[in-house]
Design a protein around this motif. Sequence first.
Motif, PDB file in Angstrom:
ATOM      1  N   HIS A   1       4.823  -8.269   7.867  1.00 10.33           N
ATOM      2  CA  HIS A   1       3.665  -9.044   7.450  1.00 10.33           C
ATOM      3  C   HIS A   1       2.549  -8.122   6.975  1.00 10.33           C
ATOM      4  O   HIS A   1       2.491  -6.948   7.338  1.00 10.33           O
ATOM      5  CB  HIS A   1       3.134  -9.900   8.612  1.00 10.33           C
ATOM      6  CG  HIS A   1       4.037 -11.039   8.971  1.00 10.33           C
ATOM      7  ND1 HIS A   1       3.725 -11.956   9.964  1.00 10.33           N
ATOM      8  CD2 HIS A   1       5.238 -11.423   8.482  1.00 10.33           C
ATOM      9  CE1 HIS A   1       4.695 -12.847  10.062  1.00 10.33           C
ATOM     10  NE2 HIS A   1       5.627 -12.533   9.182  1.00 10.33           N
ATOM     11  N   VAL A   2       1.654  -8.683   6.158  1.00  9.28           N
ATOM     12  CA  VAL A   2       0.464  -7.979   5.684  1.00  9.28           C
ATOM     13  C   VAL A   2      -0.761  -8.653   6.287  1.00  9.28           C
ATOM     14  O   VAL A   2      -0.854  -9.886   6.290  1.00  9.28           O
ATOM     15  CB  VAL A   2       0.372  -8.021   4.146  1.00  9.28           C
ATOM     16  CG1 VAL A   2      -1.010  -7.568   3.668  1.00  9.28           C
ATOM     17  CG2 VAL A   2       1.452  -7.149   3.526  1.00  9.28           C
TER      18      VAL A   2
ATOM     19  N   ILE B   1       0.848  -4.528 -11.324  1.00 10.44           N
ATOM     20  CA  ILE B   1       1.768  -3.515 -11.849  1.00 10.44           C
ATOM     21  C   ILE B   1       2.004  -2.460 -10.775  1.00 10.44           C
ATOM     22  O   ILE B   1       1.059  -1.850 -10.267  1.00 10.44           O
ATOM     23  CB  ILE B   1       1.217  -2.872 -13.130  1.00 10.44           C
ATOM     24  CG1 ILE B   1       1.094  -3.945 -14.229  1.00 10.44           C
ATOM     25  CG2 ILE B   1       2.107  -1.715 -13.581  1.00 10.44           C
ATOM     26  CD1 ILE B   1       0.488  -3.441 -15.523  1.00 10.44           C
ATOM     27  N   ILE B   2       3.269  -2.256 -10.433  1.00 11.66           N
ATOM     28  CA  ILE B   2       3.667  -1.288  -9.406  1.00 11.66           C
ATOM     29  C   ILE B   2       4.674  -0.331 -10.033  1.00 11.66           C
ATOM     30  O   ILE B   2       5.731  -0.761 -10.500  1.00 11.66           O
ATOM     31  CB  ILE B   2       4.292  -1.996  -8.193  1.00 11.66           C
ATOM     32  CG1 ILE B   2       3.348  -3.070  -7.634  1.00 11.66           C
ATOM     33  CG2 ILE B   2       4.644  -0.984  -7.102  1.00 11.66           C
ATOM     34  CD1 ILE B   2       3.985  -3.963  -6.592  1.00 11.66           C
TER      35      ILE B   2
ATOM     36  N   ARG C   1      -1.404  -7.944  -4.148  1.00 10.96           N
ATOM     37  CA  ARG C   1      -1.650  -6.717  -4.913  1.00 10.96           C
ATOM     38  C   ARG C   1      -2.884  -6.873  -5.799  1.00 10.96           C
ATOM     39  O   ARG C   1      -3.315  -7.983  -6.127  1.00 10.96           O
ATOM     40  CB  ARG C   1      -0.441  -6.381  -5.796  1.00 10.96           C
ATOM     41  CG  ARG C   1       0.842  -6.100  -5.053  1.00 10.96           C
ATOM     42  CD  ARG C   1       0.826  -4.792  -4.298  1.00 10.96           C
ATOM     43  NE  ARG C   1       0.558  -3.631  -5.127  1.00 10.96           N
ATOM     44  CZ  ARG C   1       0.904  -2.394  -4.793  1.00 10.96           C
ATOM     45  NH1 ARG C   1       1.548  -2.158  -3.655  1.00 10.96           N
ATOM     46  NH2 ARG C   1       0.607  -1.373  -5.575  1.00 10.96           N
ATOM     47  N   GLU C   2      -3.442  -5.736  -6.212  1.00 10.70           N
ATOM     48  CA  GLU C   2      -4.543  -5.771  -7.166  1.00 10.70           C
ATOM     49  C   GLU C   2      -4.041  -6.210  -8.537  1.00 10.70           C
ATOM     50  O   GLU C   2      -2.908  -5.898  -8.922  1.00 10.70           O
ATOM     51  CB  GLU C   2      -5.193  -4.387  -7.275  1.00 10.70           C
ATOM     52  CG  GLU C   2      -5.951  -3.953  -6.030  1.00 10.70           C
ATOM     53  CD  GLU C   2      -6.689  -2.653  -6.238  1.00 10.70           C
ATOM     54  OE1 GLU C   2      -6.671  -2.134  -7.375  1.00 10.70           O
ATOM     55  OE2 GLU C   2      -7.287  -2.152  -5.264  1.00 10.70           O
TER      56      GLU C   2
ATOM     57  N   GLY D   1       0.830  -1.202   0.000  1.00  5.83           N
ATOM     58  CA  GLY D   1       0.000   0.000   0.000  1.00  5.83           C
ATOM     59  C   GLY D   1       0.857   1.241   0.000  1.00  5.83           C
ATOM     60  O   GLY D   1       2.002   1.225  -0.460  1.00  5.83           O
ATOM     61  N   ASP D   2       0.307   2.330   0.560  1.00  6.36           N
ATOM     62  CA  ASP D   2       1.025   3.601   0.558  1.00  6.36           C
ATOM     63  C   ASP D   2       1.991   3.735   1.732  1.00  6.36           C
ATOM     64  O   ASP D   2       2.909   4.557   1.688  1.00  6.36           O
ATOM     65  CB  ASP D   2       0.027   4.756   0.594  1.00  6.36           C
ATOM     66  CG  ASP D   2      -0.851   4.810  -0.655  1.00  6.36           C
ATOM     67  OD1 ASP D   2      -0.358   4.396  -1.722  1.00  6.36           O
ATOM     68  OD2 ASP D   2      -2.011   5.239  -0.557  1.00  6.36           O
TER      69      ASP D   2
END
Length: 490
Positions: A121-122, A303-304, A294-295, A35-36
């Motif tokens: 961790h997420v 894609i990042i 990720r989306e 994320g951000d």
Amino acid sequence: MTDQLLPVILCGGSGTRLWPLSRETYPKQFHALAGDSSMLQDTATRLHGISGDVALAAPLLVCNIEHRFLVATQLQQAQIENARILLEPTGRNTAPALTIAALQAVSAGADPVMLAMPADHVISDRKAFHESVQVAFNAARAGQMVTFGIVADRPETGYGYIQHGTTEQGGTFEVQSFVEKPDLVRAQSYLAAGNYLWNSGLFVVRASVWLKAMKAFRPDILSACEQSMNGAQRDMDFVRPESNAFQSSPSDSIDYAVMERLPKMPELGIQARVVPLKAGWSDVGAWDALWAVREHDADGNAIIGNAVQHGCTNSLFLSSSRLVTGVGLDNIAVVETPDAILVADMRRTQDVKKIVAHLQTYGQALAHSHRKVHRPWGWYDSIDYGERFQVKRIVVNPGASLSLQMHHHRAEHWVVVKGTAEVTNGDQVLLLGENESTFIPLGHVHRLRNPGKLPLEIVEVQSGSYLGEDDIVRFEDTYGRVAEKAGVNN
């Protein structure tokens, strides 16, 4: 008296399977991967808003001494107040880390329930996590030691497993055994059995209970940690355990040191319990795991950054500094940083650590640090170099200052690009604005400071016979590094 829940954030680990983005000097927990915010910042705020009768204490962090300013800066950016930061002089795994945290926690007469969380961790479903923490908190304040087991949705070979009993008690189950990472056939059998969970590395235990368990199982680790904390020094938000005593501690994990042994010693009176957790957990241990959290676009690509694909499927593209493109790729990870590029089959991302091991064997610094290096005062990026010269872009935070220093083997030219620079150059103190410059002769005592409210950016051109970061003699330093090893956190 209300029991407190103390978040203990374990910031160790180098994240070698996420190379080239994650490196020793700037490992994955300091990156914004999911994320951000960085993974550390997400971990530090993960318990915000928890309800019930949980009184949440300010977090206690355990990190490598070389990462202390990264940790402090990221906590400040996330508006985390009153945190304490324990500085490990060297890594000794999670059992000693949790032990010094417990000793720090009880030093003022309190006995909080600790929630030990790795910083990398997420957890995407915060509400579900809070509910599981409440269950574990209730069990831990009754004297049990609780871990979280991730409800498995596939036969994963990259995680260890926890086998649990079938009788539920207050939302927890008895831990029967811990199992190492299995092969695929064994992982399939665990999934079919229904009483195996992935080992999350998250633990909840009262501080005094943890110390009691360490005294029974690993008194050698406990003794070393007690000596190091008895000799600890405290400055600002940092607690520095005495180095020699801490380094004498054996290295061991929470699992091996305590959790695996508890079922075999019921007379100790500490039950090992597990809470099944289904909260969108991932340890983001490799590039395929990052792809999973990720989306995705319609073709399954994540894609990042600045990346464009055509005809690609189920792939990961991560760009840090330039355009990355892909055509006709399937199940491929492409990761770009300013100084290295990785292209890997997503089914083999666990093997990235072998690339890192190769670089370490042959002495390549790319395994250790990025071209862009973070310092307590800001950062620098080595944008070009050659024989007898090096060019750096340097950014100094508002109000920050480099050390008063001198070099034996190089001279430096400084050009101000943005902001205002206060320059100590020998006996002179100069104020330089944008497009102004100065020359630092070899052997001159000098310092760079940003007196303004905006970041200061300069271009530095070094020239001389030796340009290594260890050619530095400090005379004064805001960050207490005068007595430290040269070349560390310049």
